[in-house]
Write a protein that holds these residues in place. Structure first.
Motif, mmCIF file in Angstrom:
data_model
loop_
_atom_site.group_PDB
_atom_site.id
_atom_site.type_symbol
_atom_site.label_atom_id
_atom_site.label_comp_id
_atom_site.label_asym_id
_atom_site.label_seq_id
_atom_site.Cartn_x
_atom_site.Cartn_y
_atom_site.Cartn_z
ATOM 1 N N ARG A 20 15.909 47.314 4.537
ATOM 2 C CA ARG A 20 16.624 47.183 3.261
ATOM 3 C C ARG A 20 15.871 47.861 2.107
ATOM 4 N NH1 ARG A 20 17.267 41.543 5.792
ATOM 5 N NH2 ARG A 20 19.135 41.968 6.996
ATOM 6 N N GLY A 21 14.651 48.307 2.366
ATOM 7 C CA GLY A 21 13.813 48.876 1.311
ATOM 8 C C GLY A 21 14.470 49.998 0.523
ATOM 9 N N GLU A 93 8.483 40.997 2.250
ATOM 10 C CA GLU A 93 7.463 40.076 2.779
ATOM 11 C C GLU A 93 7.588 40.041 4.299
ATOM 12 O OE1 GLU A 93 6.151 36.588 0.627
ATOM 13 O OE2 GLU A 93 7.012 35.387 2.251
ATOM 14 N N TYR A 94 6.468 40.328 4.969
ATOM 15 C CA TYR A 94 6.389 40.224 6.431
ATOM 16 C C TYR A 94 5.303 39.197 6.745
ATOM 17 C CZ TYR A 94 8.991 44.638 7.456
ATOM 18 O OH TYR A 94 9.943 45.635 7.591
ATOM 19 N N HIS A 96 4.326 36.483 5.445
ATOM 20 C CA HIS A 96 3.601 36.090 4.235
ATOM 21 C C HIS A 96 2.678 37.172 3.687
ATOM 22 C CE1 HIS A 96 4.162 31.443 4.037
ATOM 23 N NE2 HIS A 96 5.299 32.111 4.043
ATOM 24 N N VAL A 125 13.015 36.149 1.790
ATOM 25 C CA VAL A 125 13.939 35.017 1.791
ATOM 26 C C VAL A 125 13.913 34.332 0.431
ATOM 27 C CG1 VAL A 125 14.469 32.799 2.868
ATOM 28 C CG2 VAL A 125 13.707 34.731 4.286
ATOM 29 N N ASP A 126 12.698 34.134 -0.062
ATOM 30 C CA ASP A 126 12.539 33.431 -1.332
ATOM 31 C C ASP A 126 11.867 34.304 -2.393
ATOM 32 O OD1 ASP A 126 13.228 31.160 -2.607
ATOM 33 O OD2 ASP A 126 11.506 29.964 -1.935
#
Ligand SMILES: Cc1cc2nc3c(=O)[nH]c(=O)nc-3n(C[C@H](O)[C@H](O)[C@H](O)COP(=O)(O)O)c2cc1C
Length: 203
Positions: A20-21, A93-94, A96, A125-126
């Motif tokens: 999605r980058g 984020e991968y 964390h 996600v967040d």
């Protein structure tokens, strides 16, 4: 003679198929086009897609701090980064943290990052806050001038899922953040331009 614009490199920090980058960077670029400094030609935005750079895992014998680049791909990457005056890193984020491809690309160079203003847009996600925190630390270590403003996009809050669900890992998403996120991008770009006007900190 026309003055060269202040070039802000937008680094797309993921490389997997279906990522999605690029869509996130595209949204950022659209918002940036409305910034007064971009509209007036004082600043320009250039997307740097790490998938296109095709850097192997770091294969330089000498740490980048010494500036002794032996590989052609390192010299090419150095020229791309040196052509920018500041950066926005677009990172997912991968687990964390940031994708390996992004950490690897940063590790390849040193002087090219040093002293240059840098900002972070994270998504996950967040909002990708863990990745953003790690990236800010890494950028500080290579001497970039990391600005305070940062942007987080949440996969629930800021993306739409036409014909798919977030639970489908291959679903194509539309980036659709609210005006508050666009305002944060504008503030981030302003921070980069302001940071560039400040005297460089003593190394
Ligand atoms: C290897 C991997 C690990 C992930 N880990 C996290 C995570 O720790 N936190 C999170 O919010 N999202 C995580 N995700 C979800 C990604 O943030 C989301 O899929 C995002 O679209 C990935 O960026 P990309 O599409 O540009 O590759 C992970 C995705 C992948 C592929």
């Amino acid at each position: 003679m026309d003055k060269k614009p202040f070039v802000i490199g937008v680094v797309v920090g993921s490389s997997r198929p279906g990522r999605r980058g690029p869509a996130v960077a595209g949204w950022l670029t659209e918002v940036a086009a409305r910034h007064p400094s971009v509209r007036s030609g004082v600043a320009a935005v250039e997307v740097i897609d790490l998938a296109e750079q095709r850097l192997p895992l770091l294969d330089e014998p000498v740490p980048a701090r010494f500036g002794d680049y032996r590989q052609e791909h390192t010299r090419c990457w150095s020229a791309v980064v040196a052509g920018c005056d500041a950066f926005v890193f677009v990172t997912p984020e991968y687990n964390h943290s940031i994708p390996a491809v992004l950490k690897n690309a940063i590790d390849y160079l040193d002087a090219e990052w040093r002293g240059r203003p840098a900002g972070v847009l994270s998504y996950g996600v967040d909002g990708g806050g863990w990745a953003a925190g790690h990236l800010r630390d890494i950028l500080s270590e290579v001497g970039a001038r990391v600005v305070d403003e940062h942007v987080e996009l949440g996969l629930f809050a800021d993306f739409e899922w036409p014909g798919g669900e977030l639970s489908d890992p291959t679903a194509v998403a539309r980036v659709a953040p609210g005006e508050d996120r666009a305002a944060a991008v504008t503030a981030l770009l302003t921070d980069l331009l302001d940071a560039a006007r400040e005297p460089a900190p003593v190394a």
